[in-house]
Write a protein that holds these residues in place. Structure first.
Motif, PDB file in Angstrom:
ATOM      1  N   ALA A   1       0.839  -1.205   0.000  1.00 39.44           N
ATOM      2  CA  ALA A   1       0.000   0.000   0.000  1.00 39.44           C
ATOM      3  C   ALA A   1       0.870   1.250   0.000  1.00 39.44           C
ATOM      4  N   ALA A   2       1.947   1.230   0.765  1.00 33.91           N
ATOM      5  CA  ALA A   2       2.857   2.380   0.805  1.00 33.91           C
ATOM      6  C   ALA A   2       3.522   2.587  -0.547  1.00 33.91           C
TER       7      ALA A   2
ATOM      8  N   ALA B   1       1.685   6.768  -6.725  1.00 32.78           N
ATOM      9  CA  ALA B   1       0.629   7.720  -7.086  1.00 32.78           C
ATOM     10  C   ALA B   1       1.078   9.157  -6.833  1.00 32.78           C
ATOM     11  N   VAL B   2       1.778   9.383  -5.722  1.00 28.55           N
ATOM     12  CA  VAL B   2       2.272  10.729  -5.411  1.00 28.55           C
ATOM     13  C   VAL B   2       3.292  11.169  -6.456  1.00 28.55           C
ATOM     14  N   LYS B   3       4.195  10.265  -6.843  1.00 32.97           N
ATOM     15  CA  LYS B   3       5.186  10.600  -7.865  1.00 32.97           C
ATOM     16  C   LYS B   3       4.506  10.934  -9.187  1.00 32.97           C
TER      17      LYS B   3
ATOM     18  N   HIS C   1       2.839  14.987 -13.130  1.00 33.14           N
ATOM     19  CA  HIS C   1       1.763  15.636 -13.887  1.00 33.14           C
ATOM     20  C   HIS C   1       1.685  17.115 -13.532  1.00 33.14           C
ATOM     21  N   PHE C   2       1.751  17.428 -12.242  1.00 35.52           N
ATOM     22  CA  PHE C   2       1.703  18.813 -11.795  1.00 35.52           C
ATOM     23  C   PHE C   2       2.887  19.603 -12.338  1.00 35.52           C
ATOM     24  N   THR C   3       4.076  18.999 -12.308  1.00 27.20           N
ATOM     25  CA  THR C   3       5.274  19.674 -12.805  1.00 27.20           C
ATOM     26  C   THR C   3       5.140  19.981 -14.291  1.00 27.20           C
ATOM     27  N   GLU C   4       4.639  19.014 -15.057  1.00 29.86           N
ATOM     28  CA  GLU C   4       4.446  19.254 -16.495  1.00 29.86           C
ATOM     29  C   GLU C   4       3.435  20.372 -16.723  1.00 29.86           C
ATOM     30  N   HIS C   5       2.327  20.324 -16.000  1.00 25.57           N
ATOM     31  CA  HIS C   5       1.280  21.344 -16.158  1.00 25.57           C
ATOM     32  C   HIS C   5       1.815  22.718 -15.754  1.00 25.57           C
TER      33      HIS C   5
END
Length: 114
Positions: free
Chosen positions: A38-39, A45-47, A52-56
């Protein structure tokens, strides 16, 4: 003295206690393994979200930089145009230009005294 039945019961009791401990240890290992999976899933998922956030964010910043460059170019062009118009006005009407400059100087001097 212990009877054969009593000895057998003690052995069974010890064996049952050992089996319970082994089962509890196995269950704890399974729980630990599940928590580790799970970890790992959470970290993945966080990575992915961070990528995705960095690209956006990179695209958004890039767009803003391009817009800012265009705005700076426009302001620079307008400043050059204003300078040329001012130079033309000074050449066409030098006395008026000197009068305006003198008036502005007097106004600044009066304002700076206060």
């Amino acid at each position: 003295m212990a009877t054969p039945q009593t000895s057998t019961r003690k052995l069974r009791s010890r064996a049952n206690g050992h089996d319970k401990k082994a089962a509890a240890a196995a269950a704890a290992r399974n729980d630990l393994h599940a928590a580790q999976e799970a970890a790992e899933t959470f970290v993945s998922a966080v990575k992915s979200s961070a990528n995705h956030f960095t690209e956006h964010l990179g695209r958004a910043v890039g767009d803003k930089v391009v817009k800012a460059q265009h705005g700076a170019e426009t302001v620079a062009e307008k400043a050059v145009d204003a300078r040329h118009r001012l130079e033309d006005t000074i050449r066409e009407r030098p006395l008026m230009s000197v009068g305006v400059a003198a008036g502005a100087g007097v106004m600044l001097a009066l304002l700076s005294r206060r």
